[in-house]
Design a protein around this motif. Sequence first.
Motif, PDB file in Angstrom:
ATOM      1  N   THR A 201      12.492 -88.920  -6.396  1.00 55.61           N
ATOM      2  CA  THR A 201      12.165 -88.316  -7.686  1.00 55.61           C
ATOM      3  C   THR A 201      11.310 -89.321  -8.462  1.00 55.61           C
ATOM      4  O   THR A 201      11.406 -90.538  -8.221  1.00 55.61           O
ATOM      5  N   PRO A 202      10.496 -88.860  -9.403  1.00 62.00           N
ATOM      6  CA  PRO A 202       9.718 -89.815 -10.196  1.00 62.00           C
ATOM      7  C   PRO A 202      10.602 -90.853 -10.895  1.00 62.00           C
ATOM      8  O   PRO A 202      10.267 -92.044 -10.925  1.00 62.00           O
ATOM      9  N   ARG A 203      11.734 -90.439 -11.442  1.00 67.16           N
ATOM     10  CA  ARG A 203      12.600 -91.381 -12.157  1.00 67.16           C
ATOM     11  C   ARG A 203      13.141 -92.465 -11.212  1.00 67.16           C
ATOM     12  O   ARG A 203      13.225 -93.640 -11.578  1.00 67.16           O
ATOM     13  N   GLU A 204      13.512 -92.074  -9.984  1.00 72.44           N
ATOM     14  CA  GLU A 204      14.061 -93.080  -9.062  1.00 72.44           C
ATOM     15  C   GLU A 204      12.980 -94.072  -8.625  1.00 72.44           C
ATOM     16  O   GLU A 204      13.278 -95.245  -8.362  1.00 72.44           O
TER      17      GLU A 204
ATOM     18  N   ASP B  80      -2.350-106.770 -21.524  1.00 68.84           N
ATOM     19  CA  ASP B  80      -2.159-108.174 -21.886  1.00 68.84           C
ATOM     20  C   ASP B  80      -1.242-108.287 -23.102  1.00 68.84           C
ATOM     21  O   ASP B  80      -1.446-107.618 -24.117  1.00 68.84           O
ATOM     22  N   GLY B  81      -0.216-109.144 -22.992  1.00 67.88           N
ATOM     23  CA  GLY B  81       0.675-109.401 -24.113  1.00 67.88           C
ATOM     24  C   GLY B  81       1.718-108.338 -24.356  1.00 67.88           C
ATOM     25  O   GLY B  81       2.425-108.397 -25.375  1.00 67.88           O
ATOM     26  N   GLU B  82       1.815-107.358 -23.457  1.00 67.39           N
ATOM     27  CA  GLU B  82       2.781-106.278 -23.663  1.00 67.39           C
ATOM     28  C   GLU B  82       3.753-106.197 -22.476  1.00 67.39           C
ATOM     29  O   GLU B  82       3.507-106.763 -21.413  1.00 67.39           O
ATOM     30  N   ARG B  83       4.830-105.462 -22.674  1.00 65.24           N
ATOM     31  CA  ARG B  83       5.771-105.239 -21.582  1.00 65.24           C
ATOM     32  C   ARG B  83       5.132-104.344 -20.529  1.00 65.24           C
ATOM     33  O   ARG B  83       4.385-103.430 -20.853  1.00 65.24           O
ATOM     34  N   PRO B  84       5.481-104.572 -19.262  1.00 67.20           N
ATOM     35  CA  PRO B  84       4.996-103.681 -18.211  1.00 67.20           C
ATOM     36  C   PRO B  84       5.671-102.314 -18.297  1.00 67.20           C
ATOM     37  O   PRO B  84       6.817-102.191 -18.751  1.00 67.20           O
ATOM     38  N   VAL B  85       4.952-101.298 -17.875  1.00 63.29           N
ATOM     39  CA  VAL B  85       5.468 -99.929 -17.858  1.00 63.29           C
ATOM     40  C   VAL B  85       5.419 -99.410 -16.420  1.00 63.29           C
ATOM     41  O   VAL B  85       4.352 -99.450 -15.779  1.00 63.29           O
ATOM     42  N   ALA B  86       6.549 -98.941 -15.933  1.00 66.27           N
ATOM     43  CA  ALA B  86       6.596 -98.338 -14.599  1.00 66.27           C
ATOM     44  C   ALA B  86       6.221 -96.866 -14.710  1.00 66.27           C
ATOM     45  O   ALA B  86       6.693 -96.157 -15.607  1.00 66.27           O
ATOM     46  N   VAL B  87       5.375 -96.412 -13.791  1.00 69.34           N
ATOM     47  CA  VAL B  87       4.896 -95.030 -13.803  1.00 69.34           C
ATOM     48  C   VAL B  87       4.969 -94.469 -12.386  1.00 69.34           C
ATOM     49  O   VAL B  87       4.604 -95.147 -11.423  1.00 69.34           O
ATOM     50  N   ALA B  88       5.429 -93.249 -12.273  1.00 70.37           N
ATOM     51  CA  ALA B  88       5.443 -92.561 -10.974  1.00 70.37           C
ATOM     52  C   ALA B  88       4.870 -91.170 -11.166  1.00 70.37           C
ATOM     53  O   ALA B  88       5.342 -90.412 -12.024  1.00 70.37           O
ATOM     54  N   VAL B  89       3.820 -90.854 -10.393  1.00 72.00           N
ATOM     55  CA  VAL B  89       3.169 -89.540 -10.486  1.00 72.00           C
ATOM     56  C   VAL B  89       3.107 -88.939  -9.090  1.00 72.00           C
ATOM     57  O   VAL B  89       2.592 -89.564  -8.157  1.00 72.00           O
ATOM     58  N   PHE B  90       3.623 -87.737  -8.958  1.00 70.86           N
ATOM     59  CA  PHE B  90       3.616 -87.017  -7.682  1.00 70.86           C
ATOM     60  C   PHE B  90       2.910 -85.684  -7.901  1.00 70.86           C
ATOM     61  O   PHE B  90       3.245 -84.952  -8.837  1.00 70.86           O
ATOM     62  N   THR B  91       1.943 -85.364  -7.037  1.00 75.46           N
ATOM     63  CA  THR B  91       1.196 -84.119  -7.212  1.00 75.46           C
ATOM     64  C   THR B  91       1.054 -83.380  -5.887  1.00 75.46           C
ATOM     65  O   THR B  91       1.123 -83.974  -4.811  1.00 75.46           O
ATOM     66  N   ARG B  92       0.823 -82.089  -6.013  1.00 77.90           N
ATOM     67  CA  ARG B  92       0.409 -81.285  -4.861  1.00 77.90           C
ATOM     68  C   ARG B  92      -0.684 -80.342  -5.342  1.00 77.90           C
ATOM     69  O   ARG B  92      -0.501 -79.593  -6.306  1.00 77.90           O
ATOM     70  N   ALA B  93      -1.818 -80.379  -4.661  1.00 79.96           N
ATOM     71  CA  ALA B  93      -2.980 -79.592  -5.072  1.00 79.96           C
ATOM     72  C   ALA B  93      -2.846 -78.144  -4.613  1.00 79.96           C
ATOM     73  O   ALA B  93      -2.254 -77.853  -3.564  1.00 79.96           O
ATOM     74  N   ALA B  94      -3.430 -77.245  -5.408  1.00 80.12           N
ATOM     75  CA  ALA B  94      -3.432 -75.834  -5.027  1.00 80.12           C
ATOM     76  C   ALA B  94      -4.370 -75.583  -3.865  1.00 80.12           C
ATOM     77  O   ALA B  94      -4.144 -74.688  -3.050  1.00 80.12           O
TER      78      ALA B  94
END
Length: 297
Positions: free
Chosen positions: A185-188, A254-268
């Motif tokens: 899942t994106p959250r995991e 720069d100078g900020e906290r890192p952000v974790a990102v997860a993106v899952f897609t399926r094209a039409a």
Amino acid sequence: MTGLEREIRRTFADAGVQGRLHAAPIDGPTREVGVDPDEPAVMASVYKLPLLVAFCRRVDAGEIDPRERVTVHPAEHTAGPTGLSVLRDPVTMSWRDLACSMISVSDNTAADVLLRRVGLAHVNETLSDLGLERTRVLGGTADVHRSLVTDTATADTAAAFRALTSNDAAPAVRAYDAVLASATTPREMTRLLAAVWSDRAASPERCRFARELLGAQAWQHRLRSGFPPVGVRVAGKTGTLAAVRNEVGVVQFDGERPVAVAVFTRAARAEELLPRADAVIGQAARLAVTELRSGRL
């Protein structure tokens, strides 16, 4: 549904994909952005990230010498467009360099050779130990290719992908089904990235190694494309399987906290090349990260 979620959904729809997303600061306030963040998604080559973490933990345990040399012969190759998969002669390299090729250019052969050494059971034990109960790896890329050949009733992997990337055929295949394929899942995935960035996934030395490999990601047309080239670092792992395009990673201004990102897609649509479907991963991530860093990170 928030206005931001509507905007991200509209961005996905404009690019002709169904998308899922989760973004959250690492070790920061418990703010997050999500679009179906707990819905299961096919991993494709994103499975190489859990494999990398499992490799790191076996090295920490003294069960694998990362400098040990291994020779990979062409007969062992898994089909793929990069790395060892396109070479013609035997290659000898260390286990850690196989891991490097697996992550930096998504080398399918390197990943399958490493998976045999690490062991599928160890990968899933690692996921369970990290509390990622909805993430499972069922096999390597060669296993996926074999299932595609069977499900498309074709003679080989190349023919299976031709069938899969034809808008006239549109075969139903197990590799597209999150119930039957390696899935998460994106959250995991953002939780796994947070564990790597906070030295909880393995030892600090091995987590640093993993972060360096993810930071060497060669493909810039997905997550990286959503952010300025200067003043922001992006580390990630892509996943591609015909209509499936994914990337999970960490964005740090720069100078900020890192952000974790997860993106899952399926094209039409099924075409092999869909630039808008690649770029929307960066666009959606930028919307989420901009919200999270808008003076409050």
